[in-house]
Motif scaffolding. Structure first.
Motif, PDB file in Angstrom:
ATOM      1  N   LYS B  51       0.821  -1.213   0.000  1.00 27.57           N
ATOM      2  CA  LYS B  51       0.000   0.000   0.000  1.00 27.57           C
ATOM      3  C   LYS B  51       0.856   1.265   0.000  1.00 27.57           C
ATOM      4  O   LYS B  51       0.406   2.314  -0.461  1.00 27.57           O
ATOM      5  CB  LYS B  51      -0.925   0.012   1.217  1.00 27.57           C
ATOM      6  CG  LYS B  51      -2.123  -0.909   1.067  1.00 27.57           C
ATOM      7  CD  LYS B  51      -3.078  -0.694   2.200  1.00 27.57           C
ATOM      8  CE  LYS B  51      -4.407  -1.370   1.942  1.00 27.57           C
ATOM      9  NZ  LYS B  51      -5.362  -1.107   3.015  1.00 27.57           N
ATOM     10  N   ARG B  52       2.022   1.155   0.537  1.00 24.09           N
ATOM     11  CA  ARG B  52       2.910   2.333   0.543  1.00 24.09           C
ATOM     12  C   ARG B  52       3.390   2.673  -0.866  1.00 24.09           C
ATOM     13  O   ARG B  52       3.694   3.812  -1.159  1.00 24.09           O
ATOM     14  CB  ARG B  52       4.137   2.070   1.439  1.00 24.09           C
ATOM     15  CG  ARG B  52       3.915   2.405   2.885  1.00 24.09           C
ATOM     16  CD  ARG B  52       5.216   2.332   3.625  1.00 24.09           C
ATOM     17  NE  ARG B  52       5.992   3.557   3.496  1.00 24.09           N
ATOM     18  CZ  ARG B  52       5.801   4.629   4.251  1.00 24.09           C
ATOM     19  NH1 ARG B  52       4.838   4.639   5.150  1.00 24.09           N
ATOM     20  NH2 ARG B  52       6.533   5.701   4.111  1.00 24.09           N
ATOM     21  N   MET B  65      -5.148  -7.781  -1.509  1.00 19.17           N
ATOM     22  CA  MET B  65      -6.120  -7.694  -0.413  1.00 19.17           C
ATOM     23  C   MET B  65      -6.875  -9.020  -0.260  1.00 19.17           C
ATOM     24  O   MET B  65      -7.075  -9.516   0.848  1.00 19.17           O
ATOM     25  CB  MET B  65      -7.095  -6.546  -0.697  1.00 19.17           C
ATOM     26  CG  MET B  65      -8.161  -6.341   0.353  1.00 19.17           C
ATOM     27  SD  MET B  65      -7.474  -6.055   1.985  1.00 19.17           S
ATOM     28  CE  MET B  65      -7.143  -4.319   1.893  1.00 19.17           C
ATOM     29  N   GLN B 113     -15.387  -2.890   6.662  1.00 11.99           N
ATOM     30  CA  GLN B 113     -15.138  -2.375   5.307  1.00 11.99           C
ATOM     31  C   GLN B 113     -16.143  -2.919   4.301  1.00 11.99           C
ATOM     32  O   GLN B 113     -16.278  -2.379   3.211  1.00 11.99           O
ATOM     33  CB  GLN B 113     -13.706  -2.708   4.884  1.00 11.99           C
ATOM     34  CG  GLN B 113     -12.684  -1.949   5.727  1.00 11.99           C
ATOM     35  CD  GLN B 113     -11.380  -1.716   5.012  1.00 11.99           C
ATOM     36  OE1 GLN B 113     -10.996  -2.488   4.150  1.00 11.99           O
ATOM     37  NE2 GLN B 113     -10.687  -0.653   5.401  1.00 11.99           N
ATOM     38  N   PRO B 117     -19.002   1.302   3.969  1.00 10.98           N
ATOM     39  CA  PRO B 117     -19.078   2.218   2.816  1.00 10.98           C
ATOM     40  C   PRO B 117     -20.514   2.436   2.354  1.00 10.98           C
ATOM     41  O   PRO B 117     -20.916   3.567   2.061  1.00 10.98           O
ATOM     42  CB  PRO B 117     -18.245   1.508   1.746  1.00 10.98           C
ATOM     43  CG  PRO B 117     -17.278   0.697   2.518  1.00 10.98           C
ATOM     44  CD  PRO B 117     -18.031   0.225   3.724  1.00 10.98           C
ATOM     45  N   ARG B 118     -21.288   1.362   2.276  1.00 11.13           N
ATOM     46  CA  ARG B 118     -22.674   1.496   1.816  1.00 11.13           C
ATOM     47  C   ARG B 118     -23.460   2.365   2.802  1.00 11.13           C
ATOM     48  O   ARG B 118     -24.230   3.233   2.401  1.00 11.13           O
ATOM     49  CB  ARG B 118     -23.297   0.101   1.710  1.00 11.13           C
ATOM     50  CG  ARG B 118     -24.691   0.120   1.090  1.00 11.13           C
ATOM     51  CD  ARG B 118     -25.224  -1.260   0.818  1.00 11.13           C
ATOM     52  NE  ARG B 118     -24.404  -1.954  -0.174  1.00 11.13           N
ATOM     53  CZ  ARG B 118     -23.851  -3.149   0.003  1.00 11.13           C
ATOM     54  NH1 ARG B 118     -24.020  -3.776   1.155  1.00 11.13           N
ATOM     55  NH2 ARG B 118     -23.137  -3.725  -0.932  1.00 11.13           N
ATOM     56  N   MET B 120     -22.284   4.562   4.804  1.00 13.03           N
ATOM     57  CA  MET B 120     -21.815   5.941   4.716  1.00 13.03           C
ATOM     58  C   MET B 120     -22.462   6.653   3.519  1.00 13.03           C
ATOM     59  O   MET B 120     -22.881   7.801   3.612  1.00 13.03           O
ATOM     60  CB  MET B 120     -20.294   5.958   4.585  1.00 13.03           C
ATOM     61  CG  MET B 120     -19.674   7.283   4.913  1.00 13.03           C
ATOM     62  SD  MET B 120     -17.921   7.229   4.590  1.00 13.03           S
ATOM     63  CE  MET B 120     -17.258   7.458   6.179  1.00 13.03           C
ATOM     64  N   THR B 121     -22.529   5.957   2.403  1.00 12.78           N
ATOM     65  CA  THR B 121     -23.148   6.543   1.208  1.00 12.78           C
ATOM     66  C   THR B 121     -24.606   6.894   1.486  1.00 12.78           C
ATOM     67  O   THR B 121     -25.098   7.933   1.048  1.00 12.78           O
ATOM     68  CB  THR B 121     -23.063   5.555   0.025  1.00 12.78           C
ATOM     69  OG1 THR B 121     -21.713   5.122  -0.093  1.00 12.78           O
ATOM     70  CG2 THR B 121     -23.510   6.189  -1.275  1.00 12.78           C
ATOM     71  N   GLU B 127     -21.359  14.134   1.717  1.00 10.00           N
ATOM     72  CA  GLU B 127     -20.008  13.715   2.087  1.00 10.00           C
ATOM     73  C   GLU B 127     -18.954  14.589   1.410  1.00 10.00           C
ATOM     74  O   GLU B 127     -19.146  15.053   0.289  1.00 10.00           O
ATOM     75  CB  GLU B 127     -19.824  12.258   1.644  1.00 10.00           C
ATOM     76  CG  GLU B 127     -18.538  11.647   2.118  1.00 10.00           C
ATOM     77  CD  GLU B 127     -18.352  10.233   1.573  1.00 10.00           C
ATOM     78  OE1 GLU B 127     -19.354   9.595   1.197  1.00 10.00           O
ATOM     79  OE2 GLU B 127     -17.192   9.780   1.515  1.00 10.00           O
ATOM     80  N   ILE B 129     -14.397  15.312   1.262  1.00 10.11           N
ATOM     81  CA  ILE B 129     -13.112  14.632   1.486  1.00 10.11           C
ATOM     82  C   ILE B 129     -12.772  14.758   2.966  1.00 10.11           C
ATOM     83  O   ILE B 129     -12.877  15.853   3.529  1.00 10.11           O
ATOM     84  CB  ILE B 129     -12.018  15.253   0.602  1.00 10.11           C
ATOM     85  CG1 ILE B 129     -12.368  15.026  -0.873  1.00 10.11           C
ATOM     86  CG2 ILE B 129     -10.654  14.667   0.929  1.00 10.11           C
ATOM     87  CD1 ILE B 129     -11.480  15.767  -1.840  1.00 10.11           C
ATOM     88  N   TYR B 130     -12.399  13.649   3.580  1.00 11.79           N
ATOM     89  CA  TYR B 130     -12.226  13.620   5.037  1.00 11.79           C
ATOM     90  C   TYR B 130     -11.289  14.732   5.523  1.00 11.79           C
ATOM     91  O   TYR B 130     -11.587  15.420   6.503  1.00 11.79           O
ATOM     92  CB  TYR B 130     -11.700  12.246   5.451  1.00 11.79           C
ATOM     93  CG  TYR B 130     -11.550  12.088   6.949  1.00 11.79           C
ATOM     94  CD1 TYR B 130     -12.662  11.935   7.769  1.00 11.79           C
ATOM     95  CD2 TYR B 130     -10.292  12.105   7.536  1.00 11.79           C
ATOM     96  CE1 TYR B 130     -12.542  11.801   9.142  1.00 11.79           C
ATOM     97  CE2 TYR B 130     -10.154  11.969   8.913  1.00 11.79           C
ATOM     98  CZ  TYR B 130     -11.271  11.824   9.710  1.00 11.79           C
ATOM     99  OH  TYR B 130     -11.138  11.711  11.062  1.00 11.79           O
ATOM    100  N   ASP B 131     -10.199  14.915   4.815  1.00  9.56           N
ATOM    101  CA  ASP B 131      -9.222  15.931   5.242  1.00  9.56           C
ATOM    102  C   ASP B 131      -9.755  17.351   5.103  1.00  9.56           C
ATOM    103  O   ASP B 131      -9.164  18.292   5.611  1.00  9.56           O
ATOM    104  CB  ASP B 131      -7.931  15.803   4.410  1.00  9.56           C
ATOM    105  CG  ASP B 131      -7.237  14.485   4.701  1.00  9.56           C
ATOM    106  OD1 ASP B 131      -7.492  13.923   5.785  1.00  9.56           O
ATOM    107  OD2 ASP B 131      -6.463  14.025   3.842  1.00  9.56           O
ATOM    108  N   LEU B 255     -14.563   3.261  10.370  1.00  8.79           N
ATOM    109  CA  LEU B 255     -14.125   2.527   9.173  1.00  8.79           C
ATOM    110  C   LEU B 255     -12.623   2.274   9.162  1.00  8.79           C
ATOM    111  O   LEU B 255     -12.148   1.256   8.668  1.00  8.79           O
ATOM    112  CB  LEU B 255     -14.550   3.323   7.924  1.00  8.79           C
ATOM    113  CG  LEU B 255     -14.382   2.690   6.561  1.00  8.79           C
ATOM    114  CD1 LEU B 255     -15.093   1.349   6.492  1.00  8.79           C
ATOM    115  CD2 LEU B 255     -14.945   3.603   5.491  1.00  8.79           C
ATOM    116  N   HIS B 256     -11.883   3.221   9.694  1.00  9.73           N
ATOM    117  CA  HIS B 256     -10.428   3.088   9.645  1.00  9.73           C
ATOM    118  C   HIS B 256      -9.789   2.922  11.014  1.00  9.73           C
ATOM    119  O   HIS B 256      -8.591   2.627  11.099  1.00  9.73           O
ATOM    120  CB  HIS B 256      -9.821   4.313   8.954  1.00  9.73           C
ATOM    121  CG  HIS B 256     -10.253   4.444   7.521  1.00  9.73           C
ATOM    122  ND1 HIS B 256      -9.735   3.674   6.515  1.00  9.73           N
ATOM    123  CD2 HIS B 256     -11.183   5.223   6.936  1.00  9.73           C
ATOM    124  CE1 HIS B 256     -10.318   3.983   5.365  1.00  9.73           C
ATOM    125  NE2 HIS B 256     -11.213   4.926   5.600  1.00  9.73           N
TER     126      HIS B 256
END
Lengths: 719, 284
Positions: B51-52, B65, B113, B117-118, B120-121, B127, B129-131, B255-256
């Protein structure tokens, strides 16, 4: 020769003697007796249109003084309450059909009608105003036509015909619907009007007013007298009236050797005409892609190269055979050494001046030189001037035709002899914005090369119009009709001020006969174009159009969609994009949502690629598969970035090796700005964003297929 | 994966028959499972490396994954077979339980996971961008402040309110006989609405519940003249959007958030496994 005897008459009780044939109006004027008038001018034939100059001659009805000839013993009364009453009535009627204040009254306060209305205390008309507006004609760069302010006095018509002998203006329509018109009721800008300004000077109201170039001012310290300008050969035939009205719109500038006149990417609004000396014109931005990769050296880079095996450093579909780069000047620049020289009599910066595109190249004085810098209204008038046009056309044929034709890769093999044969035969045509160059269904009678501006190619389909391409300088069109059934298969419309080189069908066929390789290449290219168009046409015809129109998805050919039911918002797609492109992402995980899909902010490869309009060097184009390609000679002006309605093109800085020899400032390695957009990671088998998504949420799809199938509950079909 | 599990069971059964008693890990079969388990744990840890460097063309992230999930499942029988159902010393026991915790947290994460997501949608229509949440929240607060400031300014000036009717694009004027309702609006805004809008993730605030917010705005609408309801509508929409942002923050953390347990423990497990392997080889 026998002369008519003088005639004596009485005006307002004053005995006067005037030559026979004199009108009452002139007789009064010669004796300082004022009679008001709107339609009459000394240098024009009187027509008695306004009836404001009515006088009492003792006849049954009042006479119009401007056309009433004097008679022996005639007794004229020019001013009485009854006459004033009639005049006031006339003014009231005219004011009922005239906006108050009109453009002229607003700007200079000297609208003659409104002046009279004030004097006669008739500013408020008793009569109802016109219900339907007569409209404006803004097409001319120099003159604004406001039909609403026109009182049909015909002064402009007589000025155009009698004073200037241009015969462009006349009346059209009947009765209440009558207006002035240009040529066969064309727009003023599209007519044969040479913008001499005589009509504007003659107009008593704000119906014809001088359009200053708003917000543009040249340094008046360099401005020239009208007489000095008219003495220059380049201004031969240009109206002094116009130059007087537009004083300061053209200035003379001197540049020392080595001085930069302007730089590529700068925004401007003027064109330059070289009076003396020579200038170098060149592209100083180094060529190169934002994602240009260095050849790996060292074990770490070798390992990295193994892990990130970019298949090629060249963009797929790139114009490798490009011989010339088209710029906004009468010359094209060689791809390998993009520098050329302009000489006295050359005009450059036309596109910037007429359509406000960024400067396409840097211009530097090669020796001490003198240039005329002009605003677009002056350039427009010069362009309409036959002498100047002929001079420019001649120069183009002599110097630029050869490189221009050869700048199209297909024609690069044309022999000098054949170009020599074409030189006197080609036609140079100009088109105003929105004007049709050719229409679908017309007979194909010529082949065209774009010289200046942008051409929109469209094809009609049931329920709409499909934009097939935007063509800029260096592009060609019209070959499909000539090679096919002799009928135009698409329409070509001028998007801005366009100039094209027209090669007649006979010469075109002769060229194909003499050069079989060109014939073959052209046929192949033509077939490929037709297949692409057909493919797109099918796609458009087979999808539920309405569903997508609201979100603009119909315009896209390839979308990056994120299935929000699967996406864990981990931003691996964004990170992968940034890693693929030197640390700067070309996608933003935000945008409009369609059902459960997020359409990420990333290049959509639009069917109607507005980003292509305005590139001054033609560096953005479509490749065969209709993807957007930004060529390596992008000068970083940002026109495409501003043109993209979806914010999907970014300006990015990156380091490139310097290039000595052209611009002193560009010898060393440096940071340059280039336009970037999603290139679908063309050097990888799959876009990195899609490849890096761990949850199978990111997909590059054709919206027409993907969403159409989704809507019919068949499930998505990924590309 | 099922096949591999069956093979593992078969190997274990055969190996176990040869060693009836005692620790199993040090036997040939035990070592086999130990090596397999070690390899699997190393592989699982490689996912973070993958992932990096998402551009590396070393297999699609999705394949990695999936492999991570399925081999994660396989790790359970492999590790258990390695122990021979006997935990042994402290280090071995610690390593085993840590491994189970890591796998369990992985299960939780995979489940989250899959569903979040569903969810959240569905639950966060606005919604972002988180940042960018802090920034958007700041904009909402500024917008709300602006609305109240306009109300205050016009009310204080002449007692006559003038608001732009956005729907009709016309100006609406209303005469107000008393400024009291507007004082009440300002007070409610300063004491209740603004603190809610200003604090990110103010889940304890009654306004985080839509029903409470609706009640508040219902009361305000009764107090304030009709012409000013446009402002109340705007404020209510701003609160709704702020609620969405808070909900997104919370769901995003859920979620994270499990990764904060899963990833460090996975690294810890890798270290323990290495220590365990070295000590086991040393005393073999």
């Amino acid at each position: 020769m026998q002369q008519n005897p003088p005639i004596s008459l009485t005006i307002d009780g004053k005995e006067i003697v005037v030559p026979a044939g004199t009108t009452v109006f002139d007789a009064a004027r010669m004796n300082n007796i004022p009679i008001p008038t709107l339609c009459h001018q000394q240098n024009e034939t009187p027509v008695a249109a306004c009836r404001l100059c009515v006088v009492d001659t003792g006849a049954r009805a009042y006479s119009a003084a401007c056309i009433r000839p004097v008679e022996p013993g005639l007794k004229v009364i020019t001013d009485s309450p009854a006459i004033q009453n009639v005049r006031k009535g006339v003014i009231e009627l005219l004011m009922a059909d005239h906006p108050t204040p009109c453009v002229r009254q607003q700007h200079s306060g000297d609208c003659e009608l409104e002046g009279f209305a004030k004097n006669f205390d008739a500013t408020e008309s008793r009569y109802p105003k016109r219900q339907k507006a007569r409209g404006q004609d803004d097409s001319s760069l120099s003159i604004l036509v406001d039909h609403a302010a026109c009182i049909l006095c015909d002064r402009c018509i007589r000025a155009c015909a009698e004073v200037r002998h241009n015969f462009v203006i006349a009346r059209q329509g009947k009765g209440y619907e009558t207006t002035i018109a240009f040529d066969l009721n064309d727009s003023m800008g599209g007519s044969s009007c040479v913008a001499c300004g005589e009509c504007m000077v003659s107009c008593p109201t704000g119906a014809l007013t001088n359009k200053k170039v708003v917000g543009q001012h040249l340094d008046t310290g360099f401005s020239m007298d009208v007489q000095d300008l008219l003495a220059l050969p380049v201004f031969k035939g240009v109206s002094g009236t116009f130059l007087e009205l537009n004083k300061g719109a053209v200035v003379k500038r001197s540049f020392k050797k080595g001085e930069i006149i302007f730089r590529e990417g700068d925004f401007g609004s003027t064109a330059y005409y070289i009076l003396s000396g020579k200038v170098d014109i060149f592209i100083s931005s180094p060529r190169g892609h934002v994602n240009t990769e260095q050849e790996p050296s060292g074990w770490l880079n070798l390992l990295k190269n193994k892990l990130v095996p970019r298949s090629r450093h060249q963009r797929e579909g790139e114009n490798l055979s490009q011989g010339y780069i088209s710029i906004d000047a009468p010359v094209d620049l060689a791809y390998d050494n993009p520098i050329s020289q302009l000489v006295p009599g050359d005009l450059f910066g036309e596109m910037t001046c007429m359509s406000f595109y960024p400067r396409s190249a840097t211009v530097r004085a090669a020796e001490d030189c003198v240039v005329l810098e002009m605003l677009r209204n002056v350039l427009d008038v010069l362009q309409k001037n036959k002498t100047f046009r002929a001079q420019l056309d001649q120069k183009y044929r002599e110097r630029a035709l050869s490189t221009h034709i050869r700048s199209v890769p297909i024609f690069s093999s044309l022999s000098e002899e054949f170009i020599e044969h074409l030189r006197p035969r080609v036609e140079l045509l100009r088109f105003a914005p929105g004007e049709a160059i050719l229409r679908q269904g017309d007979a194909a009678d010529a082949f065209y090369l774009v010289r200046i501006g942008f051409v929109k190619v469209t094809e009609a389909y049931p329920g709409g119009e499909l934009v097939l391409a935007y063509l800029s300088k260096g592009s060609y069109f019209g070959e499909i009709g000539l090679l096919g059934g002799g009928v135009r298969t698409a329409s070509c419309i001028a998007l801005d001020h366009v100039e094209v080189v027209r090669i007649a069908a006979q010469d075109f066929n002769e060229m194909l006969a003499q050069f079989p390789e060109i014939d073959s290449s052209l046929r192949k290219a033509s077939e490929a174009r037709q297949q692409e168009n057909q493919q797109r046409f099918k796609q458009v015809s087979s999808v539920p159009v309405d569903q997508f129109l609201t979100q603009g998805l119909m315009e896209a050919q390839s979308l990056l969609v994120l299935d929000l039911d699967r996406c864990t918002r981990c931003d691996q797609c964004v990170k992968a994009c940034a890693d693929s492109h030197g640390g700067v992402t070309r996608l933003i995980r935000d945008g409009l949502q369609f059902d459960k899909y997020l359409v990420a902010t990333s290049c959509r490869q639009c069917r109607d690629p507005l980003c292509m309009v305005g590139c001054p060097v033609g560096a953005i184009r479509r490749k065969g598969s209709l993807e957007i390609i930004i060529e390596d000679w992008c000068i970083g002006c940002g026109a495409c970035s501003q043109g993209c309605p979806y914010g999907n093109i970014n300006m990015q800085e990156f380091m490139v090796e310097g290039r000595a020899g052209i611009d002193e400032t560009h010898k060393k390695a440096q940071v340059v700005r280039k336009a970037t957009s999603c290139n679908l990671c063309h050097d990888f088998p799959e876009p990195s964003c899609v490849y890096a998504c761990p949850h199978d949420a990111a997909h590059r799809v054709s919206p027409t297929k993907f969403f159409a199938e989704m809507l019919t509950q068949d499930g998505g079909n990924k590309d | 994966m099922a096949g591999l599990t069956v093979v593992a069971i078969a190997i274990y059964v055969v190996a176990q028959q040869r060693h009836f008693t005692g620790a199993f890990g040090g036997t040939g079969g035990g070592l086999f499972f130990g090596v397999c388990g070690f390899a699997l744990i190393v592989f699982h840890n490689l996912l973070s490396l993958r992932k990096r460097f998402p551009v590396w063309r070393i297999g699609k992230s999705q394949t990695w994954m999936r492999a991570h999930l399925w081999f994660g499942l396989l790790t359970i029988p492999v590790v258990i077979f390695h122990t021979g159902f006997v935990l042994g010393g402290r280090l071995s026991a610690l390593t085993f339980w840590l491994c189970m915790i890591v796998i369990a947290s992985g299960f939780v994460g995979a489940t989250l996971q899959h569903f979040m997501p569903r969810l959240m949608t569905q639950r966060v229509p606005m919604e972002t961008i988180y940042d960018q949440i802090d920034r958007v929240q700041g904009q909402l607060l500024a917008e709300a402040d602006g609305l109240i400031k306009d109300v205050e300014a016009t009310a204080a000036k002449s007692g006559v309110l003038l608001f732009k009717n956005e729907e009709k694009g016309t100006a609406v004027a209303t005469a107000s006989t008393s400024l009291e309702p507007f004082e009440e609006l300002r007070s409610v805004y300063q004491q209740r609405l603004r603190p809610f809008l200003a604090k990110r993730g103010d889940y304890g605030n009654p306004l985080y519940q839509r029903s409470n917010a609706k009640g508040l705005f219902f009361r305000l609408r009764k107090l304030i003249p009709k012409e000013v309801h446009i402002v109340l509508d705007d404020l209510e929409n701003i609160c709704e959007e702020k609620r969405d942002l808070d909900r997104q923050s919370r769901m995003h953390r859920v979620l994270h958030g499990w990764l904060l347990v899963h990833v460090p423990l996975a690294y810890g497990l890798l270290i323990l496994v290495i220590v365990h392997a070295i000590s086991a080889i040393r005393y073999l």
